[in-house]
Design a protein around this motif. Structure first.
Motif, PDB file in Angstrom:
ATOM      1  N   ALA A  62       0.825  -1.203   0.000  1.00 51.16           N
ATOM      2  CA  ALA A  62       0.000   0.000   0.000  1.00 51.16           C
ATOM      3  C   ALA A  62       0.862   1.258   0.000  1.00 51.16           C
ATOM      4  O   ALA A  62       0.556   2.241  -0.686  1.00 51.16           O
ATOM      5  CB  ALA A  62      -0.933   0.010   1.209  1.00 51.16           C
ATOM      6  N   GLY A  63       1.958   1.220   0.752  1.00 48.12           N
ATOM      7  CA  GLY A  63       2.842   2.380   0.823  1.00 48.12           C
ATOM      8  C   GLY A  63       3.483   2.716  -0.508  1.00 48.12           C
ATOM      9  O   GLY A  63       3.596   3.889  -0.884  1.00 48.12           O
ATOM     10  N   LEU A  64       3.914   1.687  -1.244  1.00 46.59           N
ATOM     11  CA  LEU A  64       4.510   1.928  -2.563  1.00 46.59           C
ATOM     12  C   LEU A  64       3.491   2.529  -3.525  1.00 46.59           C
ATOM     13  O   LEU A  64       3.834   3.354  -4.373  1.00 46.59           O
ATOM     14  CB  LEU A  64       5.071   0.632  -3.129  1.00 46.59           C
ATOM     15  CG  LEU A  64       6.379   0.138  -2.507  1.00 46.59           C
ATOM     16  CD1 LEU A  64       6.756  -1.229  -3.054  1.00 46.59           C
ATOM     17  CD2 LEU A  64       7.512   1.140  -2.775  1.00 46.59           C
ATOM     18  N   CYS A  65       2.230   2.109  -3.388  1.00 47.66           N
ATOM     19  CA  CYS A  65       1.185   2.689  -4.224  1.00 47.66           C
ATOM     20  C   CYS A  65       0.988   4.167  -3.889  1.00 47.66           C
ATOM     21  O   CYS A  65       0.830   5.000  -4.780  1.00 47.66           O
ATOM     22  CB  CYS A  65      -0.115   1.909  -4.040  1.00 47.66           C
ATOM     23  SG  CYS A  65      -1.364   2.265  -5.297  1.00 47.66           S
ATOM     24  N   PHE A  66       1.038   4.488  -2.605  1.00 46.13           N
ATOM     25  CA  PHE A  66       0.944   5.886  -2.192  1.00 46.13           C
ATOM     26  C   PHE A  66       2.154   6.684  -2.679  1.00 46.13           C
ATOM     27  O   PHE A  66       2.022   7.835  -3.089  1.00 46.13           O
ATOM     28  CB  PHE A  66       0.834   5.966  -0.669  1.00 46.13           C
ATOM     29  CG  PHE A  66      -0.572   6.043  -0.172  1.00 46.13           C
ATOM     30  CD1 PHE A  66      -1.025   7.155   0.504  1.00 46.13           C
ATOM     31  CD2 PHE A  66      -1.458   5.004  -0.395  1.00 46.13           C
ATOM     32  CE1 PHE A  66      -2.342   7.236   0.960  1.00 46.13           C
ATOM     33  CE2 PHE A  66      -2.762   5.065   0.059  1.00 46.13           C
ATOM     34  CZ  PHE A  66      -3.215   6.182   0.735  1.00 46.13           C
ATOM     35  N   ALA A  67       3.337   6.071  -2.621  1.00 44.69           N
ATOM     36  CA  ALA A  67       4.546   6.746  -3.095  1.00 44.69           C
ATOM     37  C   ALA A  67       4.461   7.043  -4.589  1.00 44.69           C
ATOM     38  O   ALA A  67       4.835   8.127  -5.044  1.00 44.69           O
ATOM     39  CB  ALA A  67       5.769   5.893  -2.789  1.00 44.69           C
ATOM     40  N   SER A  68       3.962   6.072  -5.353  1.00 42.09           N
ATOM     41  CA  SER A  68       3.834   6.279  -6.795  1.00 42.09           C
ATOM     42  C   SER A  68       2.791   7.347  -7.105  1.00 42.09           C
ATOM     43  O   SER A  68       2.948   8.129  -8.056  1.00 42.09           O
ATOM     44  CB  SER A  68       3.459   4.965  -7.484  1.00 42.09           C
ATOM     45  OG  SER A  68       2.194   4.519  -7.066  1.00 42.09           O
TER      46      SER A  68
END
Length: 253
Positions: free
Chosen positions: A79-85
């Protein structure tokens, strides 16, 4: 079969999970050890027996019993990587619009429209993907949104005219509109005791994404004297979303 155990809070009644089996059929009574007759403060949970003598327990209680562990950490990273992207796709517009304004000789209005197309797509995506996630499940929409951001982010690098670029950025924004779904997934898998802390951690990924974009811009766009490649810049900014889609496919149930 009737047993007693300790439970922190009473669960909702509409979700259940099979957690074991018993030879006998019946009802398993879980209470808080308090013999008080006050029904208003009664935390007892009645677990029913499924077919084959399987014990049925509400999902929220199962999550509370399991606590916070490696599974939740994997979902947090996905989920965090999706937010980062998401943050990177928004932040890159600050650099991309200026580069294309100079390279394609765009007017101020057209340059601003590049940014606006992403936010229009995000508005439409939020309305569509949020409702779709409630209908077909959060995992497929999570994977779909992350894949959309990656694919159309990559295709932005192939755009050779202004109109094509607007379409690609609109579709990226549509995918960005689905990034609320990973947040919901993470919240649903976290026990109450660690929910607030871990939902806050997701925002650190957003911050990291915004800080990472200027570094990628310096690497791929150069120092502004020429020789840089905005296509490479766009491609690099899409990598976290690819990783998020892969992790979501592997770790999110």
């Amino acid at each position: 079969a009737e047993e007693n155990a300790t439970l922190s809070e009473s669960p909702p009644q509409h979700h259940s999970l099979e957690v074991g089996s018993l030879e006998d059929r019946g009802t398993l009574n879980i209470d808080d050890g308090d013999d008080s007759d006050n029904d208003d403060n009664d935390d007892r949970v009645f677990l029913r027996m499924g077919e084959g003598g399987k014990i049925i327990i509400p999902i929220d209680d199962a999550i509370e019993s399991l606590g916070y562990g490696p599974f939740q950490k994997k979902v947090l990273v996905a989920a965090g990587l999706c937010f980062a992207s998401d943050a990177m796709e928004i932040m890159l517009l600050s650099f991309l619009s200026l580069v294309l304004q100079a390279e394609w000789d765009l007017s101020g209005g057209k340059t601003a429209t590049i940014t606006s197309s992403v936010f229009v797509g995000q508005m439409v995506g939020t309305l569509c993907l949020g409702r779709l996630a409630d209908r077909i499940g959060r995992r497929p929409v999570f994977c779909f949104a992350a894949t959309m951001i990656f694919v159309f982010g990559m295709m932005t690098a192939l755009a050779r005219n202004y109109e094509t670029l607007l379409v690609m950025r609109f579709l990226v924004g549509f995918g960005v509109g689905g990034t609320s779904v990973p947040f919901d997934i993470l919240a649903e898998f976290l026990p109450t005791s660690s929910r607030g802390t871990n939902l806050l951690k997701v925002n650190y990924f957003w911050t990291a994404g915004t800080l990472f974009v200027p570094l990628l811009a310096r690497f791929s766009l150069g120092d502004g004297t020429g020789g840089g490649s905005w296509q490479l810049f766009v491609l690099l900014c899409g990598i976290p979303c690819l990783l998020s889609a892969i992790l979501a496919r592997i770790f999110v149930p």
